[in-house]
Design a protein around this motif. Structure first.
Motif, PDB file in Angstrom:
ATOM      1  N   ASP A 258      45.190  54.988  48.226  1.00 18.19           N
ATOM      2  CA  ASP A 258      45.259  55.761  49.542  1.00 18.19           C
ATOM      3  C   ASP A 258      46.277  54.701  50.410  1.00 18.19           C
ATOM      4  OD1 ASP A 258      45.249  56.838  51.914  1.00 18.19           O
ATOM      5  OD2 ASP A 258      43.232  56.211  52.598  1.00 18.19           O
ATOM      6  N   ALA A 259      47.520  55.684  50.697  1.00 20.68           N
ATOM      7  CA  ALA A 259      49.022  54.772  51.214  1.00 20.68           C
ATOM      8  C   ALA A 259      48.309  54.684  52.663  1.00 20.68           C
ATOM      9  CB  ALA A 259      50.122  55.732  51.107  1.00 20.68           C
ATOM     10  N   THR A 260      47.530  55.486  53.118  1.00 23.01           N
ATOM     11  CA  THR A 260      47.128  55.119  54.611  1.00 23.01           C
ATOM     12  C   THR A 260      46.195  54.262  54.818  1.00 23.01           C
ATOM     13  OG1 THR A 260      45.415  56.952  54.654  1.00 23.01           O
ATOM     14  CG2 THR A 260      47.867  57.680  55.109  1.00 23.01           C
ATOM     15  N   ALA A 261      45.601  53.666  54.178  1.00 20.82           N
ATOM     16  CA  ALA A 261      44.611  52.687  54.090  1.00 20.82           C
ATOM     17  C   ALA A 261      45.002  51.480  55.099  1.00 20.82           C
ATOM     18  CB  ALA A 261      44.174  51.796  53.047  1.00 20.82           C
ATOM     19  N   PRO A 262      44.543  51.057  56.081  1.00 23.52           N
ATOM     20  CA  PRO A 262      44.709  49.882  57.247  1.00 23.52           C
ATOM     21  C   PRO A 262      45.189  48.730  56.444  1.00 23.52           C
ATOM     22  CG  PRO A 262      42.608  50.796  57.948  1.00 23.52           C
ATOM     23  CD  PRO A 262      43.018  51.701  56.544  1.00 23.52           C
ATOM     24  N   ILE A 263      44.579  48.319  55.123  1.00 20.78           N
ATOM     25  CA  ILE A 263      44.889  47.066  54.491  1.00 20.78           C
ATOM     26  C   ILE A 263      46.440  46.870  54.415  1.00 20.78           C
ATOM     27  CG2 ILE A 263      44.713  48.082  52.282  1.00 20.78           C
ATOM     28  CD1 ILE A 263      43.216  44.438  53.073  1.00 20.78           C
ATOM     29  N   PHE A 264      47.133  47.965  54.344  1.00 26.32           N
ATOM     30  CA  PHE A 264      48.584  47.995  53.992  1.00 26.32           C
ATOM     31  C   PHE A 264      49.332  47.445  55.454  1.00 26.32           C
ATOM     32  CE2 PHE A 264      47.725  50.953  50.648  1.00 26.32           C
ATOM     33  CZ  PHE A 264      48.180  50.429  49.455  1.00 26.32           C
ATOM     34  N   TYR A 266      48.274  45.107  56.960  1.00 27.84           N
ATOM     35  CA  TYR A 266      48.219  43.554  56.756  1.00 27.84           C
ATOM     36  C   TYR A 266      48.920  42.908  55.927  1.00 27.84           C
ATOM     37  CZ  TYR A 266      45.318  44.518  61.232  1.00 27.84           C
ATOM     38  OH  TYR A 266      44.823  45.051  62.163  1.00 27.84           O
ATOM     39  N   ALA A 267      48.998  43.755  54.959  1.00 24.29           N
ATOM     40  CA  ALA A 267      49.306  43.136  53.654  1.00 24.29           C
ATOM     41  C   ALA A 267      50.842  42.868  53.425  1.00 24.29           C
ATOM     42  CB  ALA A 267      49.145  44.105  52.526  1.00 24.29           C
ATOM     43  N   HIS A 268      51.378  41.753  52.771  1.00 22.48           N
ATOM     44  CA  HIS A 268      52.807  41.324  52.685  1.00 22.48           C
ATOM     45  C   HIS A 268      53.363  42.203  51.282  1.00 22.48           C
ATOM     46  CE1 HIS A 268      50.835  37.883  54.426  1.00 22.48           C
ATOM     47  NE2 HIS A 268      51.951  37.857  55.035  1.00 22.48           N
ATOM     48  N   TYR A 269      52.548  42.599  50.448  1.00 22.84           N
ATOM     49  CA  TYR A 269      52.959  43.363  49.252  1.00 22.84           C
ATOM     50  C   TYR A 269      51.823  44.355  49.186  1.00 22.84           C
ATOM     51  CZ  TYR A 269      56.169  39.348  48.639  1.00 22.84           C
ATOM     52  OH  TYR A 269      57.053  38.638  48.591  1.00 22.84           O
ATOM     53  N   GLY A 270      52.333  45.538  48.767  1.00 20.25           N
ATOM     54  CA  GLY A 270      51.399  46.756  48.486  1.00 20.25           C
ATOM     55  C   GLY A 270      51.781  47.615  47.285  1.00 20.25           C
ATOM     56  N   ILE A 271      50.729  48.018  46.460  1.00 20.40           N
ATOM     57  CA  ILE A 271      50.940  48.747  45.379  1.00 20.40           C
ATOM     58  C   ILE A 271      50.204  50.072  45.998  1.00 20.40           C
ATOM     59  CG2 ILE A 271      50.342  49.436  42.947  1.00 20.40           C
ATOM     60  CD1 ILE A 271      51.512  46.356  42.285  1.00 20.40           C
ATOM     61  N   VAL A 272      50.481  51.290  45.870  1.00 22.28           N
ATOM     62  CA  VAL A 272      49.786  52.589  45.980  1.00 22.28           C
ATOM     63  C   VAL A 272      49.558  53.190  44.722  1.00 22.28           C
ATOM     64  CG1 VAL A 272      49.745  54.559  47.250  1.00 22.28           C
ATOM     65  CG2 VAL A 272      50.878  52.831  48.308  1.00 22.28           C
ATOM     66  N   SER A 273      48.362  52.908  44.207  1.00 18.98           N
ATOM     67  CA  SER A 273      48.153  53.378  42.794  1.00 18.98           C
ATOM     68  C   SER A 273      46.706  53.265  42.586  1.00 18.98           C
ATOM     69  CB  SER A 273      48.972  52.475  41.791  1.00 18.98           C
ATOM     70  OG  SER A 273      48.451  52.845  40.408  1.00 18.98           O
TER      71      SER A 273
END
Lengths: 289, 258
Positions: A258-264, A266-273
């Motif tokens: 979920d690309a809208t998850a709040p964790i992103f 706060y994250a430095h690197y994200g993978i939407v998958s």
């Protein structure tokens, strides 16, 4: 700066306290009996504060501080700033930054007068390397009258079988799973990745509540607070109560479909998958390196 | 153990899952949020009801808050509290010291409790001050962060959190305990109990009559604002899981974290 120590106080404490910047270590005579004795500890700490009149008294925002701070504050008629993430001295005031609503809200408050009690949240302040300073002087606390704990009788301390919490607190790498991981088997894969990275496994409250991971692995406001070099959040949406326990990590990686998850946020690197696809590939990369 | 008289202190809070905003003076703008019983307070009510089921006795739920907080008192009654008291007050939502002063005055007025229970901290202020201060204002012992309460031999056998485990205490009543989520799973009251609780009498007390002087909060508020997220995530792109994993791993190596 002085350090108040309950329990046994070996000489190494004074050396370490000196290297950390303390000038004095205060011992409480008789407090080396096993266990926590709330009223005795409270009275001893208050006697010390009355004798040395500190400007601020800092306690850990944990099981000791959360019980002792309100006793001390009440006995000294002093304000208590609970849940501080930061404290600074500005002019003649102590300014505390505290978190509220499970870390969602930040409040800044100025305290004047003496002393101010602070409970400081774990992993909020970077510790300095030990300095080349003389060992702290050891002094005994002048206990006026320790009436003892007649109504709250300590019986025993039950410790958890393995030091999972300590392992998490000291880990350089943590791979943590949440609701999105979906099963105990999913957590087995995360544990493999954690081991390959030389780290250990963590979990969100939602995953622990579903018994996919043991309770002592819970990261967050009501679990353990961690600040590893690398925190990999897999299938964790990033509830504020979870972030409160990991946002001080040096690098945060989020893997979530979920690309809208709040964790992103706060994250430095994200993978939407889907994590099921990415984690095995990541494991291959790590093992090949 | 003989019947136990229990007071439970509950708070109604703006839903912690909602979006909080504040004006320049740090006043909460939470009128748009649903109001709910504070999380750990439900554990406190559940603990009280379980003790009553074992030993008998009476449970009074006390709440300090605006008139609408009646819902939270009635929810505690639906869970199993026998009586409810609402201290009507609109000023103490973020002022733990003031709330403790009012609640202590209310508990003193009712009198005769063996056990006072409340949550380990409110879901909004999160300070954990009210319980310990109520106890000390009433000169009774207290323990915080309690994870289990058992009754027997004229004492409460209590476990509380400690680093790496728990401490076990025998508490001689009267005592105040603040309760963690680990203690129990709060029950959902049945529709019948919710309807029943609505019909029962509830005492409403005026804050000004209850305590003549409520202390002023000790700190000067400099600001209260929503916690800011850094929001600088580097999203890895790639057309396969392998490419995504590679992209991530190479960045982590560059940054020397693996």
């Amino acid at each position: 700066m002085g350090l108040l120590v309950f329990g046994r106080t070996p000489a190494e404490v004074a050396v370490a306290a000196g290297a950390a910047g303390a000038d004095r270590v205060y011992r409480v005579p008789g407090s080396d009996a096993p266990g926590y004795h709330p009223e005795t500890f409270g009275a001893s700490a208050a006697a010390l504060c009355q004798a040395v009149a500190p400007r601020a008294v800092i306690l850990p925002h944990g099981p000791l501080g959360l019980d002792l701070a309100p006793r001390l504050a009440f006995l000294l008629q002093a304000p208590w700033a609970s849940g501080c993430a930061e404290a600074t001295v500005e002019d003649d005031k102590i300014v505390c930054t505290r978190s509220q609503v499970g870390g969602k809200v930040v409040v800044r408050e100025a305290y004047s007068g003496l002393p101010v009690l602070l409970t400081l949240r774990p992993k909020c302040v970077d510790t300095l390397a030990p300095a080349d300073r003389p060992s702290a002087e050891i002094l005994d606390v002048p206990v006026a009258s320790a009436s003892g704990d007649r109504h709250l009788v300590f019986q025993e301390r039950v410790t958890r079988p393995v030091g999972v919490v300590e392992e998490l607190e000291q880990a350089e790498v943590i791979v943590s799973g949440g609701l999105g991981v979906g099963s105990v088997e999913g957590f087995t894969q995360l544990r493999e990745l954690a081991q390959a990275l030389g780290g250990c496994l963590g979990a969100s409250k939602a995953a622990v509540d579903r018994e996919w991971a043991p309770r002592e692995r819970q990261i967050g406001l009501t679990g353990t607070a961690v600040a590893p070099r690398l925190y990999v959040a897999v299938g964790i949406s990033g509830a504020i109560q979870h972030l409160a326990g990991c946002r001080k990590s040096k690098v945060i990686v989020a893997i979530n479909k979920d690309a809208t998850a709040p964790i992103f946020k706060y994250a430095h690197y994200g993978i939407v998958s889907e994590w099921e696809k990415v984690v095995p590939e990541l494991l291959k990369q790590v093992r090949a390196s | 153990m003989s019947p136990i008289n229990i007071a439970v202190l509950v708070k109604e809070v703006p839903d912690p899952e909602g979006t909080f905003s504040f004006d320049v003076d740090g006043r909460a703008q939470t009128a748009h949020l649903p109001r709910v019983p504070s999380l750990f307070d439900e554990n406190a009510v559940e603990a009280a009801v379980q003790i009553k089921e074992q030993c008998g006795g009476r449970i009074v739920a006390l709440c300090c808050g605006p008139a609408e907080a009646e819902r939270t008192v009635r929810y505690a009654m639906a869970m199993g509290a026998d009586d409810g008291v609402l201290i009507e007050d609109t000023e103490r939502a973020w002022d733990s010291l003031g709330a403790a002063c009012l609640l202590a005055a209310a508990v003193r007025r009712l009198g005769g409790f063996d056990l006072i229970l409340c949550g380990r901290e409110a879901a909004d202020t999160g300070s954990g001050l009210v319980g310990p201060y109520v106890a000390q204002m009433l000169s009774i012992p207290f323990l915080t962060l309690v994870t289990s309460i058992e009754t027997g031999d004229g004492a409460f056998h209590v476990r509380r959190l400690w680093e790496g485990g728990e401490d076990v205490f025998a508490c001689i009543p009267p005592v105040l305990l603040t309760v963690c989520a680990e203690t129990n799973t709060p029950r959902y009251p049945t529709v019948l109990k919710v309807l029943g609780a609505k019909k029962r009498p509830l005492q409403r007390w005026n804050a000004h009559e209850l305590a003549a002087a409520v202390p002023v909060p000790p700190a000067r508020l400099l600001g209260r604002y929503p916690s800011a997220a850094p929001g600088n995530c580097d999203f890895i792109s790639g057309d396969s899981a392998e490419a995504l994993a590679q992209g991530l791993f190479s960045r982590l190596r560059e940054r020397k974290v693996v």
